[in-house]
Write a protein that holds these residues in place. Structure first.
Motif, PDB file in Angstrom:
ATOM      1  N   GLU A 161     -48.337  -4.352 -12.082  1.00  0.00           N
ATOM      2  CA  GLU A 161     -48.177  -5.636 -12.058  1.00  0.00           C
ATOM      3  C   GLU A 161     -48.951  -5.523 -10.401  1.00  0.00           C
ATOM      4  O   GLU A 161     -49.668  -6.319  -9.924  1.00  0.00           O
ATOM      5  CB  GLU A 161     -46.831  -5.727 -11.568  1.00  0.00           C
ATOM      6  N   GLU A 162     -49.297  -4.155 -10.158  1.00  0.00           N
ATOM      7  CA  GLU A 162     -49.812  -4.242  -8.593  1.00  0.00           C
ATOM      8  C   GLU A 162     -51.217  -4.433  -8.754  1.00  0.00           C
ATOM      9  O   GLU A 162     -51.817  -4.928  -7.593  1.00  0.00           O
ATOM     10  CB  GLU A 162     -49.214  -2.287  -7.896  1.00  0.00           C
ATOM     11  N   PHE A 163     -51.919  -3.367  -9.684  1.00  0.00           N
ATOM     12  CA  PHE A 163     -53.270  -3.986  -9.532  1.00  0.00           C
ATOM     13  C   PHE A 163     -52.922  -5.533 -10.126  1.00  0.00           C
ATOM     14  O   PHE A 163     -53.973  -5.559  -8.886  1.00  0.00           O
ATOM     15  CB  PHE A 163     -53.251  -3.683 -10.653  1.00  0.00           C
ATOM     16  N   ILE A 164     -52.761  -5.723 -10.672  1.00  0.00           N
ATOM     17  CA  ILE A 164     -53.179  -6.996 -10.906  1.00  0.00           C
ATOM     18  C   ILE A 164     -53.130  -8.127  -9.563  1.00  0.00           C
ATOM     19  O   ILE A 164     -53.534  -8.941  -9.345  1.00  0.00           O
ATOM     20  CB  ILE A 164     -52.191  -8.236 -11.752  1.00  0.00           C
ATOM     21  N   SER A 165     -51.791  -8.223  -8.905  1.00  0.00           N
ATOM     22  CA  SER A 165     -51.321  -8.502  -7.585  1.00  0.00           C
ATOM     23  C   SER A 165     -52.907  -8.215  -6.411  1.00  0.00           C
ATOM     24  O   SER A 165     -53.140  -9.084  -6.296  1.00  0.00           O
ATOM     25  CB  SER A 165     -50.127  -8.236  -6.926  1.00  0.00           C
ATOM     26  N   GLU A 166     -52.925  -7.402  -6.508  1.00  0.00           N
ATOM     27  CA  GLU A 166     -54.313  -7.107  -5.801  1.00  0.00           C
ATOM     28  C   GLU A 166     -55.470  -7.999  -5.931  1.00  0.00           C
ATOM     29  O   GLU A 166     -56.661  -8.313  -5.607  1.00  0.00           O
ATOM     30  CB  GLU A 166     -54.398  -5.313  -5.454  1.00  0.00           C
ATOM     31  N   TYR A 167     -56.171  -7.564  -6.877  1.00  0.00           N
ATOM     32  CA  TYR A 167     -57.609  -7.668  -7.547  1.00  0.00           C
ATOM     33  C   TYR A 167     -57.241  -8.947  -8.747  1.00  0.00           C
ATOM     34  O   TYR A 167     -58.868  -9.345  -8.240  1.00  0.00           O
ATOM     35  CB  TYR A 167     -57.622  -6.318  -8.465  1.00  0.00           C
ATOM     36  N   SER A 168     -56.618  -9.894  -8.877  1.00  0.00           N
ATOM     37  CA  SER A 168     -56.692 -10.896  -9.025  1.00  0.00           C
ATOM     38  C   SER A 168     -56.801 -12.008  -7.479  1.00  0.00           C
ATOM     39  O   SER A 168     -58.199 -13.005  -7.743  1.00  0.00           O
ATOM     40  CB  SER A 168     -54.946 -12.196  -9.777  1.00  0.00           C
ATOM     41  N   GLN A 169     -56.489 -11.121  -6.379  1.00  0.00           N
ATOM     42  CA  GLN A 169     -57.078 -11.661  -5.375  1.00  0.00           C
ATOM     43  C   GLN A 169     -57.832 -11.791  -5.246  1.00  0.00           C
ATOM     44  O   GLN A 169     -59.147 -12.430  -5.062  1.00  0.00           O
ATOM     45  CB  GLN A 169     -56.068 -12.055  -4.499  1.00  0.00           C
ATOM     46  N   LYS A 170     -58.584 -10.558  -5.208  1.00  0.00           N
ATOM     47  CA  LYS A 170     -59.733  -9.917  -4.733  1.00  0.00           C
ATOM     48  C   LYS A 170     -60.916 -10.952  -5.912  1.00  0.00           C
ATOM     49  O   LYS A 170     -62.121 -10.675  -5.367  1.00  0.00           O
ATOM     50  CB  LYS A 170     -60.082  -8.621  -5.090  1.00  0.00           C
ATOM     51  N   TYR A 171     -60.266 -10.880  -6.690  1.00  0.00           N
ATOM     52  CA  TYR A 171     -61.623 -12.049  -7.948  1.00  0.00           C
ATOM     53  C   TYR A 171     -61.869 -13.201  -7.746  1.00  0.00           C
ATOM     54  O   TYR A 171     -62.818 -12.805  -7.560  1.00  0.00           O
ATOM     55  CB  TYR A 171     -61.085 -11.403  -8.982  1.00  0.00           C
ATOM     56  N   ILE A 172     -60.508 -13.665  -7.286  1.00  0.00           N
ATOM     57  CA  ILE A 172     -61.390 -14.982  -6.917  1.00  0.00           C
ATOM     58  C   ILE A 172     -61.918 -15.079  -6.219  1.00  0.00           C
ATOM     59  O   ILE A 172     -62.982 -15.976  -5.623  1.00  0.00           O
ATOM     60  CB  ILE A 172     -60.231 -15.553  -6.870  1.00  0.00           C
ATOM     61  N   ILE A 173     -61.782 -14.592  -4.506  1.00  0.00           N
ATOM     62  CA  ILE A 173     -62.970 -14.730  -4.060  1.00  0.00           C
ATOM     63  C   ILE A 173     -63.826 -13.909  -3.732  1.00  0.00           C
ATOM     64  O   ILE A 173     -64.531 -15.037  -3.442  1.00  0.00           O
ATOM     65  CB  ILE A 173     -61.592 -13.783  -2.326  1.00  0.00           C
ATOM     66  N   ASP A 174     -64.134 -12.978  -4.438  1.00  0.00           N
ATOM     67  CA  ASP A 174     -65.780 -12.204  -4.653  1.00  0.00           C
ATOM     68  C   ASP A 174     -66.439 -13.466  -5.485  1.00  0.00           C
ATOM     69  O   ASP A 174     -67.586 -12.744  -5.508  1.00  0.00           O
ATOM     70  CB  ASP A 174     -65.533 -11.127  -5.360  1.00  0.00           C
ATOM     71  N   ARG A 175     -65.231 -13.478  -6.597  1.00  0.00           N
ATOM     72  CA  ARG A 175     -66.621 -14.491  -7.196  1.00  0.00           C
ATOM     73  C   ARG A 175     -67.212 -15.491  -6.519  1.00  0.00           C
ATOM     74  O   ARG A 175     -68.305 -15.606  -7.084  1.00  0.00           O
ATOM     75  CB  ARG A 175     -64.846 -15.270  -8.430  1.00  0.00           C
ATOM     76  N   ASN A 176     -66.226 -16.133  -5.581  1.00  0.00           N
ATOM     77  CA  ASN A 176     -66.548 -17.596  -5.421  1.00  0.00           C
ATOM     78  C   ASN A 176     -67.415 -16.988  -4.146  1.00  0.00           C
ATOM     79  O   ASN A 176     -69.157 -17.564  -4.041  1.00  0.00           O
ATOM     80  CB  ASN A 176     -65.163 -17.907  -4.174  1.00  0.00           C
ATOM     81  N   LYS A 177     -67.594 -15.812  -3.397  1.00  0.00           N
ATOM     82  CA  LYS A 177     -69.267 -15.707  -2.773  1.00  0.00           C
ATOM     83  C   LYS A 177     -69.653 -15.109  -2.962  1.00  0.00           C
ATOM     84  O   LYS A 177     -71.242 -15.780  -2.948  1.00  0.00           O
ATOM     85  CB  LYS A 177     -68.289 -14.120  -1.843  1.00  0.00           C
TER      86      LYS A 177
END
Length: 298
Positions: A187-203
């Motif tokens: 759950e911690e992994f998903i919480s942190e990396y789902s946000q990072k994924y969206i931000i980085d994918r857009n970048k």
């Protein structure tokens, strides 16, 4: 430092995820340049590779005034061993049988006993009681390998058996593994990396993320996700709780990794080609695939 990864650990990661696909050897100058992206300085890289050399993980080769380092057979085995254990994150259909290993290793071989315990956990066994370990997975080959490796045949008993109660198989699982704790880690992994994924994918889509940044983020992502090999026993679906987050985490890792993979590899090759030979690249290597990516069942 951009993250808390120690230099030696980072060097192993770079060999496993990059250098092993490019002839398994790298000029020390390129290694220093790559690790600079993570905040490691030249002195710490040289000290770490020197220790790894003395410990037999790598060997040095001189060419002119340049030093190149390649993995020894021992180092290659370490990388391959980690890759082979990735099966733990794949849930196979269960045959209803439990693998039970019991041992009585004498006190004078205590160091072997400690190493064996670590390897049993690594392989996905859970401790039912002192010196009794169980797993629902087909680990016969791994057990044979451990017996041969530690030369402990006289002290081991191994069974394949069906649990006849009086409790349930799920109760047995709860006594050996804290699935709630493992799920919370996912759950911690998903919480942190789902946000990072969206931000980085857009970048990446907007061209606002450099290849070097993708290289750093891909390496950190792999390092974090690989930690689940130490905690998740890879139990069959029939023995997992209804709200198991392992599959969600696997999908997130796969999507995020694939978005970073090609720019990260471009950066690696750009650094690597200065002082090394790109022609040593394994022709079958596909940057979009990683051993940790598990194909989800339909």
């Amino acid at each position: 430092m951009k993250n808390g990864l120690n230099t030696r650990s980072m060097i192993f990661t770079l060999y496993g995820d990059y250098i092993s696909h490019y002839g398994n050897e790298i000029w020390i100058g390129s290694l220093i340049r790559l690790l600079k992206e993570f905040g490691h300085n030249e002195q710490s890289v040289r000290a770490a590779i020197s220790r790894m050399n003395k410990q037999g993980w790598v060997k040095a080769r001189r060419k002119g005034n340049k030093s190149f380092y390649y993995l020894t057979d021992r180092g290659i085995r370490r990388i391959e061993e980690a890759a082979n254990r990735i099966f733990k994150l794949q849930q196979d259909d269960w045959d209803g049988q439990w693998r039970m290993l019991m041992y009585t290793i004498p006190e004078e071989k205590r160091n072997i006993r400690d190493e064996l315990r670590k390897e049993l956990v690594w392989s996905g066994f859970g401790s039912l009681s002192t010196s009794t370990w169980i797993s629902p997975n087909k680990l016969e080959d791994q057990v044979k390998s451990m017996i041969d490796k530690y030369e402990i045949e006289p002290y081991i008993h191994f069974f394949v058996a069906k649990y006849e109660g009086p409790n349930t198989n799920q109760q047995l699982v709860s006594e050996c593994w804290d699935l709630e704790e493992i799920n919370s880690r996912y759950e911690e992994f998903i919480s942190e990396y789902s946000q990072k994924y969206i931000i980085d994918r857009n970048k990446i889509e907007k061209g606002e993320m450099s290849d070097g940044d993708c290289f750093v983020e891909r390496t950190k992502l792999i390092h974090e996700y690989r930690k689940f090999l130490f905690v998740d026993p890879g139990l069959p679906e029939q023995l997992l709780p209804d709200k198991w987050l392992g599959d969600h985490a696997a999908s997130l890792f796969s999507d995020y990794y694939k978005s970073l993979a090609q720019p990260a590899s471009r950066f690696f090759e750009e650094v690597f080609q200065e002082g090394n030979e790109l022609k040593k690249r394994d022709v079958s290597y596909d940057a979009l695939h990683h051993p940790l990516i598990i194909e989800q069942k339909s």
